[in-house]
Design an enzyme around this catalytic site. Structure first.
Site, PDB file in Angstrom:
ATOM      1  N   LYS A   1       0.766  -1.138  -0.002  1.00 14.95           N
ATOM      2  CA  LYS A   1       0.068   0.095   0.028  1.00 14.95           C
ATOM      3  C   LYS A   1       1.014   1.202   0.162  1.00 14.95           C
ATOM      4  O   LYS A   1       0.711   2.142  -0.673  1.00 14.95           O
ATOM      5  CB  LYS A   1      -1.102  -0.161   1.116  1.00 14.95           C
TER       6      LYS A   1
ATOM      7  N   ARG B   1      -9.399   1.080   8.785  1.00 16.24           N
ATOM      8  CA  ARG B   1      -9.144  -0.162   8.995  1.00 16.24           C
ATOM      9  C   ARG B   1     -10.252  -0.810   9.714  1.00 16.24           C
ATOM     10  O   ARG B   1      -9.970  -1.943  10.332  1.00 16.24           O
ATOM     11  CB  ARG B   1      -7.873  -0.250  10.096  1.00 16.24           C
TER      12      ARG B   1
ATOM     13  N   ARG C   1      11.396  -6.384   5.529  1.00 14.59           N
ATOM     14  CA  ARG C   1      11.003  -4.915   5.163  1.00 14.59           C
ATOM     15  C   ARG C   1      12.040  -4.129   6.309  1.00 14.59           C
ATOM     16  O   ARG C   1      11.982  -4.321   7.478  1.00 14.59           O
ATOM     17  CB  ARG C   1       9.651  -4.698   5.426  1.00 14.59           C
TER      18      ARG C   1
ATOM     19  N   ARG D   1      -0.817  -8.968  13.437  1.00 15.06           N
ATOM     20  CA  ARG D   1      -1.294  -7.844  12.317  1.00 15.06           C
ATOM     21  C   ARG D   1      -2.241  -8.844  11.316  1.00 15.06           C
ATOM     22  O   ARG D   1      -3.120  -8.055  11.217  1.00 15.06           O
ATOM     23  CB  ARG D   1      -0.049  -7.124  11.812  1.00 15.06           C
TER      24      ARG D   1
ATOM     25  N   ARG E   1      11.054  -2.338  11.867  1.00 11.31           N
ATOM     26  CA  ARG E   1      10.036  -1.929  12.689  1.00 11.31           C
ATOM     27  C   ARG E   1       9.547  -3.005  13.709  1.00 11.31           C
ATOM     28  O   ARG E   1       9.589  -4.147  13.191  1.00 11.31           O
ATOM     29  CB  ARG E   1       8.935  -1.630  11.626  1.00 11.31           C
TER      30      ARG E   1
HETATM   31  P1  AMP Z   1       0.902   0.782   8.872  1.00 17.86           P
HETATM   32  O1  AMP Z   1       2.000   1.445   8.671  1.00 17.86           O
HETATM   33  O2  AMP Z   1      -0.291   1.246   8.126  1.00 17.86           O
HETATM   34  O3  AMP Z   1       1.054  -0.617   8.762  1.00 17.86           O
HETATM   35  O4  AMP Z   1       0.582   1.199  10.394  1.00 17.86           O
HETATM   36  C1  AMP Z   1       1.332   0.553  11.536  1.00 17.86           C
HETATM   37  C2  AMP Z   1       0.442   0.685  12.821  1.00 17.86           C
HETATM   38  O5  AMP Z   1      -0.134   1.770  13.015  1.00 17.86           O
HETATM   39  C3  AMP Z   1      -0.679  -0.242  12.795  1.00 17.86           C
HETATM   40  O6  AMP Z   1      -0.507  -1.660  13.089  1.00 17.86           O
HETATM   41  C4  AMP Z   1      -1.212   0.111  13.905  1.00 17.86           C
HETATM   42  O7  AMP Z   1      -0.880  -0.182  14.956  1.00 17.86           O
HETATM   43  C5  AMP Z   1      -1.589   1.705  13.514  1.00 17.86           C
HETATM   44  N1  AMP Z   1      -2.679   2.211  12.666  1.00 17.86           N
HETATM   45  C6  AMP Z   1      -2.338   2.732  11.601  1.00 17.86           C
HETATM   46  N2  AMP Z   1      -3.308   2.941  10.894  1.00 17.86           N
HETATM   47  C7  AMP Z   1      -4.421   2.719  11.746  1.00 17.86           C
HETATM   48  C8  AMP Z   1      -5.959   2.783  11.690  1.00 17.86           C
HETATM   49  N3  AMP Z   1      -6.551   3.152  10.666  1.00 17.86           N
HETATM   50  N4  AMP Z   1      -6.384   2.302  12.639  1.00 17.86           N
HETATM   51  C9  AMP Z   1      -6.177   1.759  13.850  1.00 17.86           C
HETATM   52  N5  AMP Z   1      -4.696   1.641  13.967  1.00 17.86           N
HETATM   53  C10 AMP Z   1      -3.750   2.194  12.856  1.00 17.86           C
END
Ligand code: AMP
Length: 213
Positions: free
Chosen positions: A16, A91, A125, A169, A158
């Protein structure tokens, strides 16, 4: 000019972030990643950052309230006038319902990749601490070990890309986010795109669908 308000949907590791960067350049609209925003807060050590730090580290979702308020404020900014790409939001169904009250959405692009490939992509990653650009230790390594090609920042692994967190996740995704596919397919603006292949191939598929070629 026609507005282009896009949601990018898909499991962690589907690409994404990479595809959001491509769309942002091609259509000159901002990429808004709730994950990036939260990581920046953590790095700056803000009160919000301190609250969400452990949640991200455990691969859990931050509360709907927090991310909705982030998005609500961000979408008010001037650079969102002609559109935007949401990467990682919504999400949950509650987030999708709130978003509907804030803005219309023109397209929901759903990227599809099998689970085994996702795990492989996530484990390898590495992310730049400074500009958030991502690399992969095997598929897309940086030129110098652990140094970002773009800004010279340090790359890090990360915590949520460590194997024990990836599984969590993916389970969270299935439980809370996957229902959004049905939700948006009912609204008829869902585009399904195969996320396997080279980055440019996937980008090509997305833009063809968006431009209706
Ligand atoms: P990402 O970089 O999009 O994978 O997001 C990393 C982490 O941020 C996720 O595993 C969640 O802990 C938090 N996060 C990001 N976007 C959201 C969302 N829309 N709702 C809830 N938690 C989020």
């Amino acid at each position: 000019m026609r507005k282009l308000r896009i949601i990018l949907l898909g499991p962690p590791g589907v690409g994404k972030g990479t595809q959001a960067n491509f769309l942002s350049e091609r259509y000159r609209i901002p990429k808004i990643s709730t994950g990036d925003i939260l990581r920046q807060e953590i790095q700056k050590g803000t009160p919000l950052g301190n609250v969400v730090k452990n949640i991200l580290g455990q691969g859990k979702l931050v509360s709907d309230e927090v991310v909705i308020s982030i998005i609500e404020n961000r979408l008010k900014e001037k650079d969102c006038e002609n559109g935007f790409i949401l990467d990682g939001f919504p999400r949950t169904l509650a987030q999708a319902a709130s978003l509907e009250k804030i803005t219309e959405v023109d397209f929901v692009v759903s990227l599809v990749v099998q689970k085994r490939e996702l795990t492989q992509r996530l484990e390898g990653r590495r992310t730049c601490k400074k500009c958030q650009r991502m690399y992969h230790v095997v598929f897309e390594p940086s030129k110098r070990p652990n140094i970002c090609d773009v800004c010279g920042g340090e790359l890090f692994w990360r915590k949520d890309d460590h194997p024990e967190t990836i599984e969590k996740r993916l389970i969270e995704y299935q439980r809370l986010t996957e229902p959004l596919l049905k939700y948006y397919s009912r609204k008829k603006n869902l585009l399904e795109v195969n996320g396997i292949g080279k980055i440019v191939e996937v980008s090509g598929r997305i833009s063809s669908q968006l431009e209706g070629v």
